[in-house]
Write a protein that holds these residues in place. Structure first.
Motif, PDB file in Angstrom:
ATOM      1  N   GLY A  39      19.543 -17.999 -18.176  1.00 53.27           N
ATOM      2  CA  GLY A  39      20.253 -19.104 -17.527  1.00 53.27           C
ATOM      3  C   GLY A  39      20.018 -20.447 -18.172  1.00 53.27           C
ATOM      4  N   THR A  40      19.541 -20.482 -19.420  1.00 50.73           N
ATOM      5  CA  THR A  40      19.272 -21.764 -20.094  1.00 50.73           C
ATOM      6  C   THR A  40      20.321 -22.097 -21.137  1.00 50.73           C
ATOM      7  N   TRP A  41      21.390 -21.283 -21.226  1.00 50.90           N
ATOM      8  CA  TRP A  41      22.436 -21.551 -22.220  1.00 50.90           C
ATOM      9  C   TRP A  41      23.691 -22.040 -21.501  1.00 50.90           C
ATOM     10  N   VAL A  74       8.351 -18.481 -22.763  1.00 52.98           N
ATOM     11  CA  VAL A  74       7.940 -18.916 -21.427  1.00 52.98           C
ATOM     12  C   VAL A  74       8.611 -18.098 -20.326  1.00 52.98           C
ATOM     13  N   TYR A  75       9.785 -17.551 -20.607  1.00 52.81           N
ATOM     14  CA  TYR A  75      10.490 -16.763 -19.590  1.00 52.81           C
ATOM     15  C   TYR A  75       9.924 -15.351 -19.462  1.00 52.81           C
ATOM     16  N   ARG A  76       9.082 -14.965 -20.381  1.00 59.72           N
ATOM     17  CA  ARG A  76       8.474 -13.637 -20.315  1.00 59.72           C
ATOM     18  C   ARG A  76       7.042 -13.686 -19.781  1.00 59.72           C
ATOM     19  N   ILE A  77       6.503 -14.886 -19.608  1.00 58.73           N
ATOM     20  CA  ILE A  77       5.127 -15.031 -19.124  1.00 58.73           C
ATOM     21  C   ILE A  77       5.076 -14.821 -17.620  1.00 58.73           C
ATOM     22  N   VAL A 116       1.865 -28.081 -17.547  1.00 59.25           N
ATOM     23  CA  VAL A 116       2.800 -27.861 -18.659  1.00 59.25           C
ATOM     24  C   VAL A 116       4.065 -27.188 -18.139  1.00 59.25           C
ATOM     25  N   PHE A 117       3.906 -26.147 -17.333  1.00 59.51           N
ATOM     26  CA  PHE A 117       5.073 -25.438 -16.792  1.00 59.51           C
ATOM     27  C   PHE A 117       5.862 -26.329 -15.836  1.00 59.51           C
ATOM     28  N   TRP A 177      12.373 -30.862 -18.760  1.00 62.72           N
ATOM     29  CA  TRP A 177      12.998 -30.313 -19.971  1.00 62.72           C
ATOM     30  C   TRP A 177      14.056 -29.268 -19.663  1.00 62.72           C
ATOM     31  N   ARG A 178      14.680 -29.423 -18.499  1.00 61.90           N
ATOM     32  CA  ARG A 178      15.897 -28.699 -18.121  1.00 61.90           C
ATOM     33  C   ARG A 178      15.757 -27.182 -18.125  1.00 61.90           C
ATOM     34  N   HIS A 179      14.666 -26.706 -17.543  1.00 61.19           N
ATOM     35  CA  HIS A 179      14.494 -25.265 -17.357  1.00 61.19           C
ATOM     36  C   HIS A 179      14.214 -25.000 -15.873  1.00 61.19           C
ATOM     37  N   GLU A 180      15.181 -25.440 -15.043  1.00 62.60           N
ATOM     38  CA  GLU A 180      14.989 -25.374 -13.593  1.00 62.60           C
ATOM     39  C   GLU A 180      14.815 -23.948 -13.093  1.00 62.60           C
ATOM     40  N   ASN A 181      15.367 -22.971 -13.807  1.00 62.36           N
ATOM     41  CA  ASN A 181      15.285 -21.577 -13.350  1.00 62.36           C
ATOM     42  C   ASN A 181      13.961 -20.906 -13.700  1.00 62.36           C
TER      43      ASN A 181
END
Length: 361
Positions: A52-54, A111-114, A147-148, A155-159
């Motif tokens: 959902g970041t694209w 970061v999406y896999r952590i 950081v997260f 940095w626009r990674h609301e999901n």
């Protein structure tokens, strides 16, 4: 679904066209020099779409597919860490912690896999291999959690979820052993020894700051970077502004007669060379001078921050209500102050007798 096709240009050179189609997104067309680069880029785009970041309004960093933790840690250390209240020491501590993260497998992950399990693995390494105290590990986890938070918020990674939440050691009943609070104070003889060592410093402000901290329970930065404009005209009160306060809450410290005398001494000392600062000495210079003086004193186990503990203990006699004392010392949790109100049974009985004797009179 991505497709990759070979194209031969008019000049004979070869290029690889990648095309990514996914329902709900515009078709993405890009060209790469090699087939491997095209395949890698296609995977990055598909992963970003899945996460959902694209989107067509995404930043260049998001569209680049660079969502590794390593990328965001370097961004955090450059853009966030230097502007926090901890100053130079805070930057050093955060850099040390995040460099440890970078050297771990976690640092190279997307970061999406952590997940929380990955964070817990690192936490256990810090505990078992490095032998850190549990409170130290919790501070490291707090840095990683921050950081997260910035990845999500700034940095626009609301999901993106925050996998660090819930991984801190718990000191509640049945959890980890709660670390003992510092309880180091100076006896009268040790106090004389410490002051004698401080008197040998080139700058008199080192000794004055020590004595002033013992009277106010102020934190080092709150006093070291404070200005005369925050001292009341009659020198009865010192204001700790929001930008100086650790909790970002403005507060006022009533000054004892000894604290007032110290301010008058400093004011007289600055008569020929006035300064806007009460203690015109840099943090670095103070720390170095303190270390040398402490070494000369040959005392053991004492730190400058222990002055806050000693001063708070002294102030409990003046302010028997914790709520009143918290407004002066800046403690956010009253539970922290509870340890300072530790009268023994004899003192409690004497206080009871005194109260009712006064009431009868």
């Amino acid at each position: 679904m991505a497709s990759i096709q070979k194209r031969t240009l008019d000049n004979g050179q070869t290029r690889w066209l990648l095309q990514v189609r996914k329902k709900g997104y515009k078709t993405v067309n890009e060209t790469k020099l090699t087939k491997a680069a095209a395949e890698r880029r296609a995977r990055e785009i598909e992963m970003a779409m899945d996460n959902g970041t694209w989107d067509e309004f995404a930043t260049a960093e998001q569209k680049s597919g660079n969502t590794s933790l390593e990328y965001f840690i370097h961004k955090y250390l450059k853009e966030i860490s230097p502007h926090k209240k901890g100053g130079e020491k805070g930057v050093i501590n955060e850099t040390s912690t995040l460099n440890q993260v970078l050297r771990s497998p976690l640092g190279q992950m997307d970061v999406y896999r952590i997940k929380s399990g990955h964070v817990i693995e690192l936490r256990n390494v810090w505990r078992d291999r490095d032998g850190n105290a549990l409170s130290t590990i919790n501070r490291k986890l707090t840095t990683l959690q921050d950081v997260f938070t910035h990845i999500q918020r700034d940095w626009r990674h609301e999901n993106l979820g925050n996998p660090v939440k819930g991984t801190h050691f718990s000191f509640k009943k049945g959890g980890a052993t709660k670390p003992k609070a510092r309880n180091r104070t100076l006896s009268q003889d040790e106090l004389v020894t410490m002051r004698a060592a401080l008197d040998q410093c080139q700058s008199p402000y080192v000794r004055w700051l020590f004595d002033f901290a013992l009277e106010t329970a102020g934190r080092r930065r709150e006093l070291l970077e404070n200005k005369w404009v925050n001292v009341s005209t009659d020198m009865s009160c010192l204001k700790i502004t929001e930008d100086l306060s650790k909790t970002s809450v403005e507060r006022f410290i009533p000054l004892t007669p000894t604290a007032k005398a110290l301010l008058n001494t400093i004011k007289e000392h600055q008569k020929d060379s006035p300064s806007e600062y009460i203690f015109p000495i840099t943090e670095k210079a103070f720390v170095e001078a303190w270390k040398k003086a402490y070494k000369r004193s040959k005392l053991k186990g004492f730190q400058f921050r222990d002055t806050r503990h000693m001063a708070t203990k002294m102030l409990t006699d003046i302010y028997p209500k914790m709520q009143d004392l918290a407004k002066i010392t800046g403690h956010e949790q009253l539970e922290t102050l509870l340890g300072y109100y530790n009268e023994d049974v004899d003192e409690q009985v004497a206080r009871m007798s005194q109260f009712f004797s006064t009431k009868l009179l």
